[in-house]
Design an enzyme around this catalytic site. Structure first.
Site, PDB file in Angstrom:
ATOM      1  N   ARG A 126      -1.733  -2.577  -7.146  1.00 12.93           N
ATOM      2  CA  ARG A 126      -1.806  -3.877  -6.205  1.00 12.93           C
ATOM      3  C   ARG A 126      -2.917  -4.679  -7.240  1.00 12.93           C
ATOM      4  NH1 ARG A 126      -1.239  -4.311  -0.804  1.00 12.93           N
ATOM      5  NH2 ARG A 126      -3.293  -4.932  -0.378  1.00 12.93           N
ATOM      6  N   HIS A 162      -3.746  -9.190   2.380  1.00 14.10           N
ATOM      7  CA  HIS A 162      -5.276  -9.104   2.947  1.00 14.10           C
ATOM      8  C   HIS A 162      -5.640 -10.133   4.106  1.00 14.10           C
ATOM      9  CE1 HIS A 162      -6.494  -8.058  -1.626  1.00 14.10           C
ATOM     10  NE2 HIS A 162      -6.010  -7.009  -0.778  1.00 14.10           N
ATOM     11  N   LYS A 195      -2.386  -1.903   7.379  1.00 12.97           N
ATOM     12  CA  LYS A 195      -3.915  -1.370   7.630  1.00 12.97           C
ATOM     13  C   LYS A 195      -4.671  -1.992   8.623  1.00 12.97           C
ATOM     14  CE  LYS A 195      -8.182  -1.114   4.928  1.00 12.97           C
ATOM     15  NZ  LYS A 195      -8.797  -1.507   3.493  1.00 12.97           N
ATOM     16  N   HIS A 238      -2.740   2.590  -5.478  1.00 16.05           N
ATOM     17  CA  HIS A 238      -3.086   1.551  -5.195  1.00 16.05           C
ATOM     18  C   HIS A 238      -3.485   0.547  -6.426  1.00 16.05           C
ATOM     19  CE1 HIS A 238      -6.418  -1.434  -3.428  1.00 16.05           C
ATOM     20  NE2 HIS A 238      -6.010  -0.947  -2.313  1.00 16.05           N
ATOM     21  N   ARG A 248       0.775  -1.163   0.084  1.00 15.72           N
ATOM     22  CA  ARG A 248       0.077   0.180   0.176  1.00 15.72           C
ATOM     23  C   ARG A 248       0.884   1.252   0.038  1.00 15.72           C
ATOM     24  NH1 ARG A 248      -2.243  -3.490   3.597  1.00 15.72           N
ATOM     25  NH2 ARG A 248      -4.401  -4.377   2.991  1.00 15.72           N
ATOM     26  N   TYR A 257      -2.202 -20.886   9.113  1.00 14.81           N
ATOM     27  CA  TYR A 257      -1.660 -21.589   8.154  1.00 14.81           C
ATOM     28  C   TYR A 257      -0.878 -20.968   6.867  1.00 14.81           C
ATOM     29  CZ  TYR A 257      -1.746 -25.066   4.330  1.00 14.81           C
ATOM     30  OH  TYR A 257      -1.132 -25.846   3.233  1.00 14.81           O
TER      31      TYR A 257
END
Length: 408
Positions: A347, A370, A274, A344, A247, A380
Site C-alpha cells: 500500500r 482511507h 477496517k 502493508h 489490506r 463526493y
C-alpha cells in the site's frame, strides 16, 4: 444562664441498669449515654449546626469508653466551631476508608475494562486485559487506587520498558484512562499519569517496511524467479495485492461472491473493512475495486482452481478457512525481503509510486479505502472518483507489466 450538667463518672456508666423504656445519662456538651431496655448502652451526641438540630452516634459501651466518647464529642465540637458539619466529615472518613479497602487498582481497572467492552473488538479487550494481568496487577493491583504514588507507577513502567518499550508506552496510556475513569466515578481527584511526561524514553514510530518505487523493478524480477516455488493461489494473492493494494486481511478473507468477473468488479463488504469493524460509528460503505484486466485474467484462472470453495485463497490445511495471515510474509521472506517489505508495504509502495506518476492524493486515498473525516466530502469522493480510480488501477497494472518486462 444555662444549666450546668454534672459529668458522668466511669462507675455511673458501668452500673447503669436498664429500665422499661429508654433513658439518658447526660455528660455535658451534648454527650449522653442512651440506656435501652435490652441493656445496650449507646453513646450519642446532640448538637446544632446552621440552626438545625443533629444527632451523632459514637458507638456502644464498653467498646467505646467514657473517655473515648468525650474525645469524639470534643472533636465534633471543634468541627462545628470551624463551620464543618461533623456528620459530613464522618461520611467522608467512611468513604475514604472504604476506598482504601474496596477501591483497589485492580477492581477499578476491571470495572473500566467491563464498561469498555461494548466499544471494543474482542481482540482489543483480550489484549488489554492480558497486559494488565501480566505487568500491572501483580505490582499495583492490591493497592488502593487513591494511594498509588508517582514513584510506584514510574517503577512499574520502567521495569516494563527494559523488556518492551512499546508495551510500556501503551500501558502508560491505559493507566491514564483507568485513573480518568476513577475520577469520573468520584473515587479519586487527580490523574497522576499526565505528570509523567518524560518518564519513558521516546519511541520512534515504526512504519511498515516497504521498498521504494525505485526498487520495484528488481523486486518484480525476484518475484518472477520465485514463482515456481509458490502455489498458484499464493502467486495470484501476491499479484492481486500488488495491483489493488488492499489490506492483507481484506485480501486473504476474500470470498468468491464478492467477485464479479463479468464486469471486472471486486466489492468488499463493509463488515470486512477496517473502518467497518469499529463498534462505534462504523463506516457501512462497501469498498468497490474496478479490477484491471490483468487481475480479471488471473482471477479467471484462479476460479478454475479454488472456485468450488468459499474463499479465493483457502488455507492449504483446510479449505473451510482462508489463507494464513503470514502467507504473504512467508513469500517475501523466501524472496529475501524480510524486514524490507511487508503486506502493508504494498500500500505504501503503490501510494508513493502513483503520486510520482502524477495521480492526485485524494484519488489514491479513496483507492486505499482511507476514510475521509468530512462526511460531505466522503460522499463526493465515492461518487466522483470512481472513473479516475478505475483508470489509475489499470495504469498501475500496465506500469507493473512494463517494469517486469524491463527487468526480465
Amino acid at each position: 444562664m444555662p444549666r450546668l450538667t454534672k459529668p458522668l463518672t466511669a462507675t455511673e456508666v458501668k452500673t447503669a441498669k436498664p429500665k422499661d423504656r429508654n433513658y439518658k445519662l447526660s455528660d455535658g456538651g451534648g454527650l449522653f449515654l442512651l440506656v435501652q431496655p435490652s441493656g445496650s448502652k449507646l453513646w450519642r451526641m446532640k448538637f446544632r449546626f446552621n440552626g438545625k438540630e443533629g444527632l451523632l452516634s459514637f458507638g456502644q459501651y464498653p467498646d467505646v469508653s467514657l473517655m473515648d466518647a468525650r474525645k469524639k464529642r470534643d472533636e465534633s465540637r471543634e468541627m462545628i466551631v470551624a463551620g464543618i458539619d461533623p456528620r459530613e466529615a464522618r461520611k467522608a472518613r467512611i468513604e475514604a476508608n472504604r476506598a482504601k479497602t474496596e477501591y483497589t487498582f485492580e477492581r477499578i481497572a476491571r470495572d473500566w475494562h467491563t464498561d469498555k467492552l461494548p466499544e471494543w473488538q474482542p481482540v482489543t479487550a483480550r489484549n488489554t486485559l492480558n497486559r494488565l494481568e501480566l505487568d500491572i496487577f501483580p505490582v499495583l493491583g492490591n493497592l488502593p487506587i487513591a494511594d498509588i504514588t508517582h514513584q510506584q507507577i514510574i517503577d512499574v513502567l520502567k521495569a516494563i520498558e527494559l523488556r518492551a518499550a512499546e508495551t510500556a508506552r501503551r500501558l502508560k496510556s491505559t493507566l491514564s484512562r483507568i485513573f480518568s475513569y476513577a475520577i469520573q466515578r468520584g473515587i479519586i481527584r487527580h490523574n497522576p499519569i499526565p505528570d509523567l511526561i518524560d518518564v519513558l524514553n521516546k519511541v520512534n514510530k515504526q512504519h511498515f517496511a516497504a521498498i521504494k518505487p525505485s526498487e520495484l523493478g528488481p523486486f518484480l524480477r525476484t518475484l518472477e524467479t520465485n514463482r515456481a516455488r509458490l502455489f498458484f493461489p499464493t502467486q495470484v494473492a501476491v499479484s492481486l495485492m500488488m495491483m489493488t493494494f488492499v489490506r492483507t486481511s481484506e485480501l486473504i478473507g476474500a470470498e468468491w461472491p464478492e467477485i464479479d468477473l463479468n464486469n471486472g468488479i471486486w466489492r468488499i463488504p463493509w463488515q470486512r473493512m477496517k473502518m467497518g469493524k469499529r463498534k462505534i460509528n462504523p463506516d457501512m460503505t462497501d469498498h468497490r475495486i474496478d479490477l484491471p484486466s490483468q487481475a480479471v485474467t488471473l482471477l479467471r484462472d484462479l476460479k478454475a482452481v479454488t472456485g468450488s470453495g468459499r474463499y479465493l485463497f483457502p488455507n492449504q490445511r483446510g479449505h473451510d478457512k482462508p489463507m494464513s495471515n503470514g502467507a504473504i510474509l512467508m513469500v517475501l521472506r523466501r524472496m529475501g525481503y524480510q524486514g524490507k517489505m511487508t503486506g502493508h508495504g504494498f500500500r505504501t509502495l503503490a501510494a508513493s509510486a502513483l503520486e510520482e506518476l502524477g495521480y492526485r492524493r485524494e484519488v489514491i486515498d479513496r483507492a486505499l479505502a482511507h476514510k475521509e473525516r468530512n462526511k460531505i466530502q466522503a460522499a463526493y469522493f465515492r461518487a466522483d472518483f470512481m472513473a479516475e480510480r478505475k483508470k489509475m488501477l489499470q495504469d498501475w497494472a500496465d506500469y507493473l507489466d512494463e517494469l517486469r518486462e524491463k527487468n526480465q
